[in-house]
Scaffold this motif. Structure first.
Motif, mmCIF file in Angstrom:
data_model
loop_
_atom_site.group_PDB
_atom_site.id
_atom_site.type_symbol
_atom_site.label_atom_id
_atom_site.label_comp_id
_atom_site.label_asym_id
_atom_site.label_seq_id
_atom_site.Cartn_x
_atom_site.Cartn_y
_atom_site.Cartn_z
ATOM 1 N N TRP A 139 87.783 22.192 -76.556
ATOM 2 C CA TRP A 139 88.480 21.089 -77.035
ATOM 3 C C TRP A 139 88.229 19.551 -76.246
ATOM 4 C CZ3 TRP A 139 92.148 19.995 -79.435
ATOM 5 C CH2 TRP A 139 93.626 19.464 -79.484
ATOM 6 N N GLU A 167 99.027 21.597 -78.710
ATOM 7 C CA GLU A 167 99.636 23.683 -79.023
ATOM 8 C C GLU A 167 101.029 23.251 -79.197
ATOM 9 O OE1 GLU A 167 98.406 25.987 -75.250
ATOM 10 O OE2 GLU A 167 98.768 27.694 -76.538
ATOM 11 N N GLU A 168 101.708 23.254 -78.317
ATOM 12 C CA GLU A 168 103.330 22.663 -78.846
ATOM 13 C C GLU A 168 103.564 21.907 -79.798
ATOM 14 O OE1 GLU A 168 105.457 23.452 -75.629
ATOM 15 O OE2 GLU A 168 107.236 23.174 -76.559
ATOM 16 N N MET A 200 97.451 28.480 -81.661
ATOM 17 C CA MET A 200 96.478 26.902 -81.226
ATOM 18 C C MET A 200 95.069 27.884 -81.940
ATOM 19 S SD MET A 200 95.981 24.483 -80.325
ATOM 20 C CE MET A 200 95.054 22.950 -78.815
ATOM 21 N N ASP A 229 93.902 19.076 -70.454
ATOM 22 C CA ASP A 229 95.115 20.278 -70.386
ATOM 23 C C ASP A 229 96.132 19.055 -71.521
ATOM 24 O OD1 ASP A 229 93.118 21.239 -68.891
ATOM 25 O OD2 ASP A 229 94.047 21.209 -67.178
ATOM 26 N N TYR A 230 97.007 17.557 -70.674
ATOM 27 C CA TYR A 230 97.637 17.538 -71.216
ATOM 28 C C TYR A 230 97.444 17.652 -72.623
ATOM 29 C CZ TYR A 230 101.563 14.304 -71.627
ATOM 30 O OH TYR A 230 102.424 13.882 -72.598
ATOM 31 N N SER A 231 96.537 16.668 -73.441
ATOM 32 C CA SER A 231 96.602 16.944 -74.856
ATOM 33 C C SER A 231 96.575 17.904 -74.932
ATOM 34 C CB SER A 231 95.472 15.695 -75.303
ATOM 35 O OG SER A 231 94.102 16.701 -74.706
ATOM 36 N N TYR A 232 96.557 19.633 -74.952
ATOM 37 C CA TYR A 232 95.770 20.210 -75.404
ATOM 38 C C TYR A 232 97.271 21.205 -75.503
ATOM 39 C CZ TYR A 232 94.253 24.703 -76.309
ATOM 40 O OH TYR A 232 93.670 26.112 -76.802
ATOM 41 N N SER A 233 97.310 20.474 -74.178
ATOM 42 C CA SER A 233 99.402 21.140 -74.370
ATOM 43 C C SER A 233 100.069 20.392 -76.080
ATOM 44 C CB SER A 233 99.974 21.578 -73.098
ATOM 45 O OG SER A 233 99.989 20.262 -72.482
ATOM 46 N N LYS A 262 90.021 26.690 -75.177
ATOM 47 C CA LYS A 262 90.510 25.143 -74.276
ATOM 48 C C LYS A 262 88.748 24.641 -74.068
ATOM 49 C CE LYS A 262 92.361 22.634 -72.293
ATOM 50 N NZ LYS A 262 91.918 21.815 -70.591
#
Ligand SMILES: *[C@@H]1O[C@H](CO)[C@@H](O)[C@H](O)[C@H]1NC(C)=O
Ligand SMILES: *[C@@H]1O[C@H](CO)[C@@H](O)[C@H](O)[C@H]1NC(C)=O
Ligand SMILES: *[C@@H]1O[C@H](CO)[C@@H](O)[C@H](O)[C@H]1NC(C)=O
Length: 310
Positions: free
Chosen positions: A56, A73-74, A49, A66-70, A53
């Protein structure tokens, strides 16, 4: 009789179309470039990534962020910087209280461009961007829009101010006070540039940075008298830095080429010398048995004193 004015009307329309079409299409091109100026060029070598954070900008609150970041990232970490830039532009668009629909449409178009190429990562992230992210903004952006108002000193942009790595002469920090309504976009331009120049040469990234910052300046219409001149100044500094870097790289490359040629040539000479020497010495060895006699003989014939010493 009537058909003639009609025809002139039509040809006038056609002429107008001809004149305006190139403008429209070049505007389209320019726009496409500007919404996602780096298009992931920053991360082409990385699997991790790319955006910490704290930098972001996707999501309106802790949870959606947090959700969009994960998800990114995934599924598509190397597109993170470009996607994050779409979110930065969107934040500043809300902050300036531009029409909400326009901000949202620009955002969806931006992420569409970022995930356009048929790579594995784009394919993984495209559905999320097209459906979830666009819908979330359309339905969930209401409150975010309501609470964003840069003209109101009690709701500042509140973002980390990022400057360019290794180019102190760019005066980048100054841009945040000269273009106060484009803070998030400008910070994202800097992040993209820093990522880009960590894997590419500076000259590869400098033009994109300038497009990015000049597009940011175009959005801060309220400060157009201070913003655009400041961005132009910074761009000049970055571009001249980049051409200096390029020139020193070229000099270094030239030096390396000259050095390699010299090495090869001298190795060649050493090789030829060794070859002729070894050939010569084997010939000498062959002739060695006669040589001694011969030399003594010839010495005698040349130097009469030698003959006398006998
Ligand atoms: C934003 O804030 C300014 C200054 O407080 C105010 O005049 C303006 O009406 C606000 N805009 C909106 C859309 O609330
Ligand atoms: C952007 O950053 C500058 C410099 O820190 C600051 O003065 C300005 O208020 C910020 N803009 C907004 C909208 O918060
Ligand atoms: C800034 O914008 C205002 C209003 O839109 C315009 O009148 C002015 O000429 C612009 N200034 C510059 C330097 O572009």
């Amino acid at each position: 009789m009537n058909s003639i004015p009609g025809r002139t009307d039509m040809s006038v329309t056609l002429l107008l179309l001809f004149l305006t079409l190139p403008m429209v299409s070049s505007h389209e091109l320019r726009r496409r470039r500007s919404v996602a100026p780096f298009l992931g060029s920053g991360g082409s070598n990385s699997k991790a990534m790319l955006i910490p954070k704290n930098l972001w900008h996707c999501g309106s609150d802790g949870f959606t962020s947090d959700y969009s970041y994960s998800v990114v990232e995934e599924s598509c970490p190397t597109l993170a910087a470009a996607i994050n830039h779409c979110c930065a532009i969107h934040d500043d668009c809300y902050g300036q209280q531009f029409p909400r629909e326009m901000c949202d449409q620009d955002f969806c178009k931006c992420t569409k461009d970022v995930t356009r190429l048929p790579t594995a990562e784009s394919t993984r992230c495209r559905p999320f961007m097209e459906k979830e992210a666009c819908l979330a903004i359309e339905f969930g952006g209401f409150f975010a829009y309501l609470f964003s108002n840069y003209s109101d000193p009690s709701s500042p942009s509140n973002n980390d101010l990022v400057v360019l790595d290794n180019t102190p002469e760019s005066d980048y920090m100054n841009l945040y006070s000269m273009c106060p309504f484009a803070n998030i976009t400008l910070a994202s331009c800097a992040v993209n540039f820093n990522l880009c120049s960590s894997v590419h040469s500076v000259d590869f990234c400098a033009a994109d940075l300038c497009h990015c910052t000049m597009d940011a300046a175009d959005t801060d219409v309220l400060h157009n008298d201070t913003c655009l001149p400041a961005v132009t100044h910074t761009c000049r500094a970055v571009l001249s830095h980049s051409s200096r870097v390029l020139a020193s790289q070229n000099t270094r490359n030239l030096f390396i080429i000259v050095l390699s040629v010299l090495t090869i040539v001298s190795l060649g000479f050493v090789g030829i010398y060794m070859f002729t020497k070894s050939k010569g010495s084997s010939k000498m060895m062959e002739e060695g048995k006669y040589l001694q006699i011969h030399t003594v003989e010839s010495a005698r014939s040349v130097n009469p004193l030698l003959t006398n010493t006998d």
